[in-house]
Structure formats: C-alpha cells, structure tokens
Enzyme design. Sequence first.
Site, short mmCIF file in Angstrom:
data_model
loop_
_atom_site.label_atom_id
_atom_site.label_comp_id
_atom_site.label_asym_id
_atom_site.label_seq_id
_atom_site.Cartn_x
_atom_site.Cartn_y
_atom_site.Cartn_z
N TRP A 321 14.72 24.28 22.92
CA TRP A 321 13.51 24.46 22.12
C TRP A 321 12.54 25.42 22.81
O TRP A 321 11.85 26.20 22.15
CB TRP A 321 12.83 23.11 21.89
CG TRP A 321 11.54 23.21 21.12
CD1 TRP A 321 11.39 23.16 19.76
CD2 TRP A 321 10.23 23.39 21.66
NE1 TRP A 321 10.07 23.30 19.42
CE2 TRP A 321 9.34 23.45 20.57
CE3 TRP A 321 9.71 23.53 22.95
CZ2 TRP A 321 7.96 23.61 20.73
CZ3 TRP A 321 8.36 23.70 23.12
CH2 TRP A 321 7.49 23.74 22.02
N HIS A 322 12.52 25.39 24.14
CA HIS A 322 11.54 26.19 24.87
C HIS A 322 11.87 27.67 24.90
O HIS A 322 10.96 28.48 25.15
CB HIS A 322 11.40 25.66 26.31
CG HIS A 322 10.56 24.44 26.42
ND1 HIS A 322 11.04 23.17 26.17
CD2 HIS A 322 9.25 24.29 26.74
CE1 HIS A 322 10.06 22.29 26.34
NE2 HIS A 322 8.97 22.94 26.68
N GLY A 323 13.09 28.05 24.68
CA GLY A 323 13.38 29.48 24.72
C GLY A 323 14.84 29.79 24.51
O GLY A 323 15.72 28.96 24.76
#
Length: 467
Positions: A321-323
């Site tokens: 989700w973060h990258g």
Amino acid sequence: MVFSSLLFLFTYLPVVLLVYYLSPLKWRNGVLLIFNLIFYGWGEPTYIILMVFTITADYAAGLLVARFKDQGRDRAARTAVAAALVLNLAILFFFKYWDLIAGTLRDFGLDVLPTLGLSLPIGISFYTFQTMTYPVDLYRGDAGVQRNLVNFGTFVTLFPQLIAGPILKYKELADQVDQRTYRVEQFADGVHIFVIGLGKKVLLANNLGQLWDAYKALPTEELTVLGAWLGVVAFSLQLYFDFSGYSDMAIGLGRMLGFEFLKNFDYPYISRSITEFWRRWHISLGSWFREYVYIPMGGNRVSRGRLCFNLLVVWGLTGLWHGASWNFLLWGLYFGVLLILEKLWLKKWIDRWPRALQHLYTLFLVLVSWAIFAVEDFGQLGGYLSAMFGFAGGGLADGAFRYYLGSYGLSLLAACVASTPLMAGLWRRLPGRAQRILLPAAALAGLLLCTAYLVDATYNPFLYFRF
C-alpha cells in the site's frame, strides 16, 4: 498544492473559509465539493475525471447495495459490493502497480507488458481505501445509503484529508456529511491544531529531511557506522513529523469546516513493543486493514498456522500500500514477522523486561525498518544496512558525522522531545486562565515563524503524497 505553502495558507484557505461560511447551510457541501475538486486538480487537472468517475461508480454501487438489501436479495447485494471493490482495486493497481509488475517481468526476461510511465494520481491510496468502505458499510448495516450525490462527493473529495489521510471510513463521517455543527470554539481549536501540525512539518520535518538526504546520497562505501545510524534517525523523525504534522493539519482543517476526524498518531516512538507501536502509528490505516481485511480472514480466532498466514498477508498488503516498490513489501513482511513473534512467543517475555529495555528493543527494530522503507534500491539498501551493523567502509565515524551532529544536534534533540508527550503534559499543568491567554499568542507566533521559514524555503516535500 500542499498545506505548507504560502499559496495555500494565504490564498486558497482564506478564500475557501470566506465563501464556505458566507454560503447558506444547504449549499455548503456543494461549495466544499467544488473547492475540493479545485484543490485535487491543482497539479494534475486531468485526474479530476478519474475522481468524478470514482465518485459516480461508488455512489451507484451504494444505491444498488441498498436496493438489493431492501429486496432481501443478499447474493445480489454481495455481488454489487464485490464489483465495487474490484473496480476500485483495478484502478489502484493500474495506476500504482502496473509499471512495477511490467518492469519486474522484464527483469526476468518476460517482456509481455508495456511500461506506461503514468504519473500517480495524488493520494490515490488514501481515497481508494476511503471509498471502498462505503459499499461494505452499507452491506453490513453499519451506515445508511447516501442518496445525495453532492454529499457523497463531498465525503470522497474532502480536501483536508483527501491526499494524505487520515483514512476515513464512511460510517465514521456519514452523519457529519449530512449535518454538522459549527462552533467558534471548534473553529479556534482547529486553528491551533493546524498550526501545531504546520510547525511539525515546516520547522522539524523539513530541517531533518535535509540531513537524511545528505546521508542517503552518499555512496554506501563512504558510510560510517554512526553516520548511517544518524541518517536513519533523521529519517525516522522526518517521516513522523511530516506525516503526523499533515494529519494534525487535516484534523485542524476539518474542525474549521465543522468536521471531527479521529487522531492518526499517538506518540508511537514511546512504544514498548512492536505491537504497541502499530497501535500508535498511522492508526487509521491499521484500523482499516484490521476491520476490512484481517477480521474477515478470521483474525486471531484461528489456528496458529492460519494466524501467521493472516498476519503475513495483511502486512504484505500494508507494505505494498505504501508504494510500488519491492522494498515496501519487504518492509511490510518484516513487521509481519515481528508481530507474529511477539503475538506467539516474545510478548510475554518483553513484558517482564525493564521499561528502558523495552523502549530500546522497539526503537532498534523500528529504526531498522525505516532504513528498509527509505531505500528502494536493494543494492544500496544492503550497503546501508551493512553500515548500520558495523560493516561500514568509512569506519566508525568521520568528520562529516561530527559536522552533521554538531549542525543538527539541537534540531534532533528538539524533535526527540517533541515526539514524546512531555510538552503536552507540561501544557496541561498550566492553569486554564494561562492556557487561554497563551494559546492564541503561541498559535500566532507559530504561524509567523513558519511563514518566515517558508518565504525563503526551497526544500518542502510531503513524503506521503506519493502514496
């Protein structure tokens, strides 16, 4: 447009507040929706079309879910929910992960997908997760259907938290979208919270970010042991004050507009275990994954093997989700493994340790995690971690380390103190009369100081915009 910009502070925000409060109550959501879309499209107007499509699709899905539920057609309602989730996730995958998959396949000699090179819609990870809660909450009966398209669009595009959170669940904001109260005290509290967040971002995060950039730019063979740790400490504080500062500004802006958002950070660096750390860090994301992924998979009411599987899936997804980079997956799985170890074995032993040792244990593992998070290139990451663990080509320390420590020492100390409840505790001990006198003066002084910094500033990134 970022909150910590002169354009936002002295043009966009005053205009929004003036027009918003001069408008009749029944028009305010419409006015806010227009300003939300202007804010979102400021940098990339093309993606307003994507935003409007998302709003319309999820609004229609909500109507279908509500209709099927009223008709007792549970299977059709579940199909509508699934279709909405698939559509939202497909959009997120296409824009955020397509090039990652295409590039990875090409690295393995499978040139089957073209690299598109699309710019990432700002905040897509945040608002996608936010809109996905709507049909699910409707199906579960946790919220009523929203039949006003303008009101639903206002929920999706609410500019204070649109592009970097906190992630809002529809059921948490449904009543406020339809009707909210406006109080002078609430507005004043919003201003104070906003200025605190602005100070975190401008005075602390920006300053320490330059220290981290200096160490990240060094060839790994020139890193020293202490220099590598100094760099990752700077990044850990930059990330915390960047993101928690943005969350504070979002909460403050929400209160100025009559909304109440839940807090997103609760002094995570005072935690005494990794489990506690993730109860205090990015609270809205942890809550989202727990409610919409972990619990539907069975949560912890399963066998040990299935529990481990559930945690690894949730934390793998949390990392991605973060990258769109494999280091984020590694970062998520790192925490998944740590949480499994604590939940099944370590926590009962950690609880017996002295408090200081518990804090050191947690901070050590968290700092290692931020190195994995910050360095996307695996070759550079290996070199950076090697330096942290004593295999630095530059030795223990060098002149650069002593220079940076001297130059940034006071900023690091101030940031470390500000990352604890110490100052808040001292403030609460002041008499109420003193607080009422000092608070407006402190807010004005903070705003003036941040403005003076921004006038000459050339370094003003927001780390979580890319997510």
